[in-house]
Design an enzyme around this catalytic site. Structure first.
Site, short mmCIF file in Angstrom:
data_model
loop_
_atom_site.label_atom_id
_atom_site.label_comp_id
_atom_site.label_asym_id
_atom_site.label_seq_id
_atom_site.Cartn_x
_atom_site.Cartn_y
_atom_site.Cartn_z
CG ASP A 58 8.20 1.20 8.33
OD1 ASP A 58 7.56 0.39 7.62
OD2 ASP A 58 7.91 1.45 9.51
CG HIS A 64 -14.51 -18.09 -32.35
ND1 HIS A 64 -15.56 -17.22 -32.36
CD2 HIS A 64 -13.65 -17.61 -31.40
CE1 HIS A 64 -15.36 -16.26 -31.46
NE2 HIS A 64 -14.20 -16.47 -30.88
CD GLU A 83 1.03 -2.85 6.54
OE1 GLU A 83 0.46 -2.59 7.62
OE2 GLU A 83 1.42 -1.97 5.75
CG HIS A 84 4.57 -4.35 8.90
ND1 HIS A 84 3.55 -3.44 9.08
CD2 HIS A 84 5.36 -3.83 7.93
CE1 HIS A 84 3.72 -2.42 8.26
NE2 HIS A 84 4.81 -2.62 7.54
CG HIS A 119 2.25 4.23 11.27
ND1 HIS A 119 2.81 5.12 10.41
CD2 HIS A 119 3.07 3.14 11.27
CE1 HIS A 119 3.93 4.59 9.90
NE2 HIS A 119 4.11 3.40 10.41
CD GLN A 131 2.64 -1.13 12.15
OE1 GLN A 131 3.85 -1.29 12.05
NE2 GLN A 131 1.91 -0.68 11.16
#
Lengths: 434, 434
Positions: free
Chosen positions: B364, B423, B330-331, B265, B262
């Site tokens: 991934d 209506h 996220e993960h 990145h 991670q």
């Protein structure tokens, strides 16, 4: 004097004229943006104190503490109990139908197992806590409370926090009754950008929510756009629209009234009729003139139809369908025989009202489907509000030992190709046994 | 020297320290906003000419016409044919697995018929045309092309328009090969806010799309936010995160490498370990120090772990699950026995990697689920990118004659209550027979 634009697809300028009449620029007002930015910052920093101050200033409600701005649930039930029986019955019948329809939308978790034992899937969960914005004043619609709250409840959202401004302390009994029917958890009498900020950031009194839904004025819309990312939001809606496709064999009074029912919302609302029969368009025009005089909201209807209404003579229904797919209307009435055949050819619309007996107004209140629909051509890429807006998905990946070997080689090759060596090594560790 | 924050839940300050370390302000840069606003306006007004001018200025590509900035499909297939066989095999295997997984997500239309013959339901359709933004330069990932394009293709999107900047004319062969594998329809070598504008508004050469997906830099993100409403967009992603929950019985080198995968990145990426065993956290720390020296992306990893990494000693796995639900990562790796038991208790996460053999890197590239996932706590209210992001729903309402009578009365009562008489009248017309 009412004048409605009339077009024919036989004109060479048809497409450019149509696009000009459809164009609607939402735009963003710099002064509103600036005010909203200030309010958000202030509420984020000072919490309840800021909310109290803005509520005093904008709604002329002088509360000493946030507790005074919370309505006890018993207050909602009192509002419901005090409704005339016919209104209460109608509200509860509508809620039951909306609930029954939305139960069809509940998403379920799923998994599948591959030959080597690897398990893949998605786990579906509900949002924990949702904020429901309800406008005060003239645009306070109990039906809107039902349509926004019920899908959240059906999704399994445990806490539904409603905010509704009550300028000068005026409370709307029908709105409170609808909140009781829908099962709202807590209600605060606050509104505007300060209410959106309180829900998005949380204060000592108001719990932070995960998503904010419901209509509001330009300040509310600007605030929702700005807090998006901190919380989820629903679509920011533009003016409402109806597109009626008629073969020329429905009572013209019915079609005229359907166009009115859109036009009476708002001067910017848009009502469009597509028909292959010029004489029928004349008949609808005559019905419009005849019926308009009796309408209590005559001025709004007249302004809307004059400013944004369009009557379009088409070559045939095939051409009408093509134009409808270009417009991607919020509401589409198919006032024709065999509407299911034509509906199957519609690619973009918020909701399709099929057949002469299905007027759009039924969908606004009680048919079952949601009345929060994509406007301004956004049906090209978005959907009615639904249970799925209050659920979310989590990917599930459980790789078997054999799967780790097979996948590890593929992942490592691709990771080295992208220059991400730790990704590759992480996968390679699982290829060898521990 | 690498130093990672270490916390224990036994500390009284734990929650405030954790929230401080989690905090990430996306923020919006006024200078970027201003530049992007100019670019959008210019492209909307001048179309191709503006796109050519910005491409000349920012990418130093001097094209005389947009035709020169379109890559023929044969160019993509040449890139694929020229890949080393192992890379091509890996790319195609990954694409096949991603496709197979996403086919489970396809939504179907549904209807049901009530006792009186009224039919209600939803019709599901695909978006017509989607724009896929692919970054140029170092962050150009072929896996990202697959993950964004394949769900759109599975949904039935007919046209997939890819834009990828090629500064100084440098093209990325792996990205072009991935576009061939994914079945992209057309490719333009343009990027930045000008590419987003061209896709959102359309130009003489570039067709207007219905939605824009794919990652990009701050200019691309700002442009996407601004065109939202004219077209759909995917989430604007924050820095990537991983949260590992480990019982202390996985090889510590594996966990260290998972945290690296991670951290490599981006310096802002966040890696967090939760474990009830202090000695095991020491062992992972030792593995981190031992393994770091060999990592080609050592500097990025070190900056990320020092700046945003957290090692947290928890009382037990129950507490770890509660913290994970607060973080909404996220993960999420569950490096424990019986991961399915613990996964069922996770309410908020983008993806869960279950068991010691399931490292995040597999997800991934090739496990099947999408790698475009909600970041920065947005898993509280949003989902992985999926086929459902390229489909939309249209409500279907076909009311029978009996249904029109029943529903007309309810709708009319509620409409009069809201002061919307047109209506009510529209519904009442259908109560009487024609």
């Amino acid at each position: 004097m009412l004048t409605i634009q009339r077009l024919t697809t036989r004109s060479l300028q048809f497409h450019s004229e149509l696009d000009r009449l459809l164009a609607f620029e939402g735009g963003q007002d710099a002064a509103i943006e600036h005010t909203v930015e200030d309010i958000l910052r202030h509420v984020r920093r000072d919490g309840d104190a800021a909310v109290l101050e803005y509520t005093r200033r904008f709604d002329r409600l002088d509360a000493a503490s946030m507790a005074q701005l919370e309505l006890p649930l018993v207050r909602l039930h009192t509002a419901l109990d005090n409704l005339p029986q016919a209104q209460r019955d109608a509200l509860e019948a509508a809620a039951a139908r909306v609930r029954a329809y939305h139960e069809h939308q509940v998403m379920q978790s799923w998994t599948y197992t591959e030959a080597d034992g690897t398990v893949l899937g998605q786990q579906v969960t509900a949002l924990d806590r949702v904020g429901l914005y309800v406008p005060g004043g003239k645009a306070a619609y109990p039906s809107s409370v039902l349509m926004n709250a019920i899908p959240a409840k059906v999704a399994g959202v445990e806490e539904l926090i409603m905010v509704v401004p009550t300028p000068d302390g005026v409370q709307n009994e029908l709105v409170l009754a609808a909140a009781a029917v829908a099962g709202v958890t807590r209600v605060f009498t606050i509104g505007g950008a300060q209410a959106v900020a309180a829900l998005a950031y949380g204060t000592a009194t108001i719990p932070q929510v995960d998503k904010i839904v419901g209509p509001g004025n330009a300040y509310v819309a600007a605030a929702k756009r700005r807090v998006f990312g901190t919380v989820g939001i629903d679509m920011v809606a533009g003016p409402s629209e109806i597109l009626v496709i008629c073969d020329g064999r429905t009572n013209p009074d019915w079609i005229a009234m359907d166009l009115f029912s859109q036009a009476e919302h708002d001067e910017l609302a848009q009502s469009i009729l597509l028909c292959p029969d010029a004489a029928y368009i004349d008949a609808v025009t005559a019905s419009i003139r005849k019926l308009l005089a009796d309408m209590p909201r005559r001025e709004v209807i007249e302004a809307s139809l004059s400013g944004r209404g369009i009557l379009i003579e088409v070559r045939d229904l095939d051409e009408a369908i093509a134009i409808a797919n270009h417009i991607a209307p919020e509401h589409l009435e198919l006032s024709v025989d065999q509407p299911e055949v034509w509906a199957a050819r519609i690619k973009h619309a918020g909701a399709i009202f099929m057949g002469r007996t299905t007027c759009e107004a039924l969908g606004d209140y009680c048919a079952g489907p949601n009345h929060v629909l994509p406007t301004s051509r956004t049906a090209r890429f978005s959907s009615p509000l639904g249970v799925y807006d209050f659920q979310k998905r989590t990917s599930l990946i459980q790789v078997s030992e054999q799967g780790a070997r097979t996948l590890g080689k593929i992942a490592a090759t691709l990771a080295y190709g992208e220059g991400l060596q730790a990704h590759a090594r992480s996968a390679e560790y699982r290829i060898t046994t521990d």
